[in-house]
Motif scaffolding. Structure first.
Motif, PDB file in Angstrom:
ATOM      1  N   HIS A 116       0.775  -1.183   0.115  1.00  0.00           N
ATOM      2  CA  HIS A 116      -0.108  -0.190   0.144  1.00  0.00           C
ATOM      3  C   HIS A 116       0.617   1.082  -0.099  1.00  0.00           C
ATOM      4  N   PHE A 117       1.562   1.540   0.821  1.00  0.00           N
ATOM      5  CA  PHE A 117       2.355   2.791   1.221  1.00  0.00           C
ATOM      6  C   PHE A 117       3.367   3.044  -0.123  1.00  0.00           C
ATOM      7  N   LEU A 118       4.088   2.310  -0.489  1.00  0.00           N
ATOM      8  CA  LEU A 118       4.915   2.471  -1.521  1.00  0.00           C
ATOM      9  C   LEU A 118       4.381   2.819  -2.903  1.00  0.00           C
ATOM     10  N   LYS A 119       3.361   2.321  -2.900  1.00  0.00           N
ATOM     11  CA  LYS A 119       2.354   2.626  -4.221  1.00  0.00           C
ATOM     12  C   LYS A 119       1.733   3.964  -4.268  1.00  0.00           C
ATOM     13  N   CYS A 120       2.047   4.833  -3.214  1.00  0.00           N
ATOM     14  CA  CYS A 120       1.084   6.091  -3.130  1.00  0.00           C
ATOM     15  C   CYS A 120       2.311   7.203  -2.947  1.00  0.00           C
ATOM     16  N   THR A 121       2.328   7.877  -4.106  1.00  0.00           N
ATOM     17  CA  THR A 121       3.303   8.975  -4.161  1.00  0.00           C
ATOM     18  C   THR A 121       3.363  10.107  -2.875  1.00  0.00           C
ATOM     19  N   VAL A 122       1.926  10.321  -2.888  1.00  0.00           N
ATOM     20  CA  VAL A 122       2.017  11.659  -1.928  1.00  0.00           C
ATOM     21  C   VAL A 122       2.206  11.018  -0.498  1.00  0.00           C
ATOM     22  N   LEU A 123       1.984   9.721  -0.245  1.00  0.00           N
ATOM     23  CA  LEU A 123       2.238   9.205   1.137  1.00  0.00           C
ATOM     24  C   LEU A 123       3.737   8.980   1.407  1.00  0.00           C
ATOM     25  N   VAL A 124       4.488   8.526   0.211  1.00  0.00           N
ATOM     26  CA  VAL A 124       5.786   8.297   0.525  1.00  0.00           C
ATOM     27  C   VAL A 124       6.511   9.674   0.550  1.00  0.00           C
TER      28      VAL A 124
ATOM     29  N   ALA B 138      13.781  -4.087  -2.006  1.00  0.00           N
ATOM     30  CA  ALA B 138      13.289  -5.583  -2.001  1.00  0.00           C
ATOM     31  C   ALA B 138      12.271  -5.651  -2.976  1.00  0.00           C
ATOM     32  N   GLN B 139      11.161  -4.570  -2.998  1.00  0.00           N
ATOM     33  CA  GLN B 139      10.254  -4.814  -3.988  1.00  0.00           C
ATOM     34  C   GLN B 139      10.569  -4.666  -5.359  1.00  0.00           C
ATOM     35  N   LEU B 140      11.634  -3.907  -5.873  1.00  0.00           N
ATOM     36  CA  LEU B 140      12.237  -3.739  -7.022  1.00  0.00           C
ATOM     37  C   LEU B 140      12.745  -5.086  -7.494  1.00  0.00           C
ATOM     38  N   ARG B 141      13.371  -5.899  -6.552  1.00  0.00           N
ATOM     39  CA  ARG B 141      13.855  -6.903  -6.872  1.00  0.00           C
ATOM     40  C   ARG B 141      13.205  -8.349  -7.066  1.00  0.00           C
ATOM     41  N   GLU B 142      11.778  -8.286  -6.696  1.00  0.00           N
ATOM     42  CA  GLU B 142      10.950  -9.311  -6.826  1.00  0.00           C
ATOM     43  C   GLU B 142      10.730  -9.560  -8.183  1.00  0.00           C
ATOM     44  N   GLU B 143      11.001 -10.980  -8.369  1.00  0.00           N
ATOM     45  CA  GLU B 143      10.811 -11.398  -9.885  1.00  0.00           C
ATOM     46  C   GLU B 143       9.452 -11.770 -10.334  1.00  0.00           C
ATOM     47  N   ASP B 144       9.089 -11.706 -11.530  1.00  0.00           N
ATOM     48  CA  ASP B 144       7.823 -12.000 -11.946  1.00  0.00           C
ATOM     49  C   ASP B 144       6.552 -11.099 -11.277  1.00  0.00           C
ATOM     50  N   SER B 145       6.803 -10.111 -11.097  1.00  0.00           N
ATOM     51  CA  SER B 145       5.681  -9.346 -10.511  1.00  0.00           C
ATOM     52  C   SER B 145       6.057  -7.676 -10.687  1.00  0.00           C
ATOM     53  N   GLU B 146       4.876  -6.801 -11.051  1.00  0.00           N
ATOM     54  CA  GLU B 146       5.226  -5.446 -10.969  1.00  0.00           C
ATOM     55  C   GLU B 146       5.435  -4.733  -9.710  1.00  0.00           C
ATOM     56  N   CYS B 147       6.402  -4.192  -9.552  1.00  0.00           N
ATOM     57  CA  CYS B 147       6.782  -3.559  -8.224  1.00  0.00           C
ATOM     58  C   CYS B 147       5.674  -2.539  -7.571  1.00  0.00           C
ATOM     59  N   GLY B 148       4.947  -1.925  -8.847  1.00  0.00           N
ATOM     60  CA  GLY B 148       3.762  -0.976  -8.489  1.00  0.00           C
ATOM     61  C   GLY B 148       4.384   0.376  -7.896  1.00  0.00           C
ATOM     62  N   ILE B 149       5.500   0.611  -8.029  1.00  0.00           N
ATOM     63  CA  ILE B 149       5.797   1.846  -7.563  1.00  0.00           C
ATOM     64  C   ILE B 149       5.867   3.039  -8.560  1.00  0.00           C
TER      65      ILE B 149
ATOM     66  N   ALA C 276       6.563   8.906 -10.148  1.00  0.00           N
ATOM     67  CA  ALA C 276       6.827  10.067  -9.478  1.00  0.00           C
ATOM     68  C   ALA C 276       7.708   9.783  -8.099  1.00  0.00           C
ATOM     69  N   VAL C 277       7.555   8.521  -7.645  1.00  0.00           N
ATOM     70  CA  VAL C 277       8.454   8.255  -6.342  1.00  0.00           C
ATOM     71  C   VAL C 277       9.712   8.223  -6.694  1.00  0.00           C
ATOM     72  N   ALA C 278      10.134   7.414  -7.984  1.00  0.00           N
ATOM     73  CA  ALA C 278      11.563   7.322  -8.405  1.00  0.00           C
ATOM     74  C   ALA C 278      11.966   8.868  -8.497  1.00  0.00           C
ATOM     75  N   SER C 279      11.176   9.801  -9.268  1.00  0.00           N
ATOM     76  CA  SER C 279      11.773  11.235  -9.272  1.00  0.00           C
ATOM     77  C   SER C 279      11.988  11.843  -8.081  1.00  0.00           C
ATOM     78  N   PHE C 280      11.174  11.835  -6.961  1.00  0.00           N
ATOM     79  CA  PHE C 280      11.394  12.214  -5.625  1.00  0.00           C
ATOM     80  C   PHE C 280      12.498  11.831  -5.046  1.00  0.00           C
ATOM     81  N   LEU C 281      12.980  10.368  -5.101  1.00  0.00           N
ATOM     82  CA  LEU C 281      14.002   9.838  -4.645  1.00  0.00           C
ATOM     83  C   LEU C 281      15.388  10.336  -5.200  1.00  0.00           C
ATOM     84  N   ALA C 282      15.129  10.418  -6.544  1.00  0.00           N
ATOM     85  CA  ALA C 282      16.290  10.910  -7.342  1.00  0.00           C
ATOM     86  C   ALA C 282      16.916  12.458  -6.848  1.00  0.00           C
TER      87      ALA C 282
END
Length: 482
Positions: free
Chosen positions: A228-236, A257-268, A271-277
């Motif tokens: 839930h949390f990691l999929k919501c930009t405004v909350l992150v 860990a989510q990014l490294r999950e195989e065979d699944s969409e991380c759902g991040i 905009a979260v990536a841009s914020f972290l950059a």
């Protein structure tokens, strides 16, 4: 017992509790009811006639607990009342299992509100003997009545968020925190997650992240964060700006860990990536404070560890994740990364410090007596990895690294370094990406070799050799085994 005949008997027995002084026989009546509710046939036969008296028993217990004056003469009475309360909650909990009808009936009768009010009182007495049992059972009931029932979820959310649920998560008891986390996870949906980003609700989300760090065995908090949390930009962004650095590291570790999950969409979200950059760029100089060897405070160390974690996440995001490849065009990200590598490399060569190359491989071999573990292990290697990612099939970035003198910088890191395992491989990867279809970069590397500024063995390890032809220097690929 036959459900149809026993329901009437149980109704009479529970009603009888209301007219008598509490005694152990009353506890046995409730335990019998709890046990009977484990059977689906019995649960399906339960109706308002038996649940209404149970609510009145719970209400009476609540009133008596609040009115009880702690004294030696009343210890036994309060203990029994707490046991009776716990058994009421267990019966309510069992009645909800795979029974939408009972969930709705209990809700309509007012069990949710009555239970939450009693739980709020019990929290104030959590140090009293016997309180944890009813506290745990009551929260379990709230969780069970919410499962698969949207109306119950909405009512619980309205009555508990943020303060009541936050208080339950703060109880100094792992089981209580676990059950409270289960309630939160059960009630959450996309709309509710966004409401957690409101300033008054962020402390609840921050407590969940704190529990991820301090009590990692509570699976519910990890599920809440990742699902839930990691999929919501405004909350992150809302959490990150208010977090202590050690909780930021926890959030970033879960995200990695989510990014490294195989065979699944991380759902991040992108905009979260841009914020972290942007967060990496604004705080990356903090890691340089580690070079002195005498970090002034734990806060400074944690800030540097946050930068290191941000770098790890950005490396992973820019590797085989198409949705994040826009980071190649993130303003000044490549420039800041290249300049940081130059600073770290220069500091490491200027004197013996945490950024200096080392051949102390006992750190990684498990050698007895080796306790050293540098917080910047692989930091330079990951800076080079990120540069390579950002330059993949991107001519403008290839040229930018050349203009920033980043190519000789990377070539200067083609050496064995126990502080940066696999740095040689990441340098090979980065140089290949920098030279691919870029004649100017190829010419630069060839000229570096001729002037002796690039080690020929390093170039050969990279799969290249320089050849002079008609007065010009050519860089050509070779097989490394020739």
């Amino acid at each position: 017992m036959a459900a149809s005949s026993s329901i009437a008997e149980m109704c009479a027995s529970i009603s009888g509790i209301l007219n008598e002084k509490h005694c152990p026989e009353h506890l046995q009546i409730l335990k019998t009811f709890t046990t009977a509710l484990r059977e689906k046939e019995y649960r399906d036969a339960v109706d308002e006639a038996v649940l209404s008296p149970l609510l009145r028993v719970l209400t009476r217990l609540s009133e008596e607990l609040r009115a009880a004056v702690p004294s030696q003469g009343q210890d036994r009475s309060v203990t029994l009342e707490l046991q009776l309360t716990a058994e009421c909650f267990r019966a309510q909990r069992n009645a909800c299992v795979q029974s939408t009808g009972n969930q709705c009936l209990l809700r309509d009768l007012g069990f949710i509100d009555a239970t939450l009010k009693l739980l709020k009182y019990l929290q104030t007495k959590e140090d009293q003997d016997g309180v944890l049992e009813p506290l745990r059972c009551g929260i379990q009931f709230i969780g069970n009545i919410a499962v698969g029932n949207q109306m119950c979820k909405d009512e619980i959310w309205q009555l508990t968020v943020p303060d009541h649920l936050l208080q339950l998560l703060c109880v100094d008891d792992e089981k209580t925190a676990t059950y409270a986390s289960m309630v939160l996870h059960t009630c959450l949906d996309e709309a509710k997650v966004e409401t957690l980003a409101l300033p008054e609700n962020v402390p609840l989300a921050l407590k969940v992240m704190e529990l991820c760090r301090t009590q990692p065995d509570i699976d519910w908090t990890v599920l809440i964060a990742t699902q839930h949390f990691l999929k919501c930009t405004v909350l992150v962004t809302g959490m990150y700006t208010r977090m202590q650095h050690h909780d930021r590291v926890t959030l970033l570790e879960l995200l990695l860990a989510q990014l490294r999950e195989e065979d699944s969409e991380c759902g991040i979200p992108p905009a979260v990536a841009s914020f972290l950059a942007s967060s990496f760029q604004s705080g990356c100089s903090a890691v340089l404070t580690l070079a002195t060897g005498s970090v002034s405070s734990n806060e400074v160390l944690q800030e540097a560890l946050t930068v290191i974690s941000l770098l790890d996440v950005l490396c992973e995001m820019s590797s085989d994740h198409r949705e994040f490849m826009f980071l190649q065009d993130h303003p000044d990200l490549l420039t800041n990364t290249t300049e940081l590598l130059a600073q770290v490399h220069a500091i490491g060569k200027s004197s013996k410090n945490i950024f200096s190359a080392s051949q102390n491989f006992s750190t990684f071999s498990g050698e007895a007596g080796s306790s050293h573990h540098s917080p910047v292990v692989s930091f330079k290697a990951h800076l080079i990895r990120l540069m390579g990612n950002l330059c993949h099939n991107h001519t403008n970035n290839q040229n930018k690294v050349r203009e920033l003198d980043g190519i000789p910088l990377i070539l200067d890191n083609c050496s064995i370094d126990s502080n940066n395992p696999f740095i040689n491989q990441w340098a090979i990867f980065a140089i290949r990406n920098l030279l691919e279809n870029n004649l100017e970069n190829q010419k630069l590397v060839a000229s570096l070799e001729q002037r002796g500024e690039a080690d020929y063995s390093a170039l050969r390890e990279l799969g290249f050799e320089v050849e002079e032809r008609d007065g010009s220097l050519l860089l050509k690929t070779v097989r490394k085994d020739t």
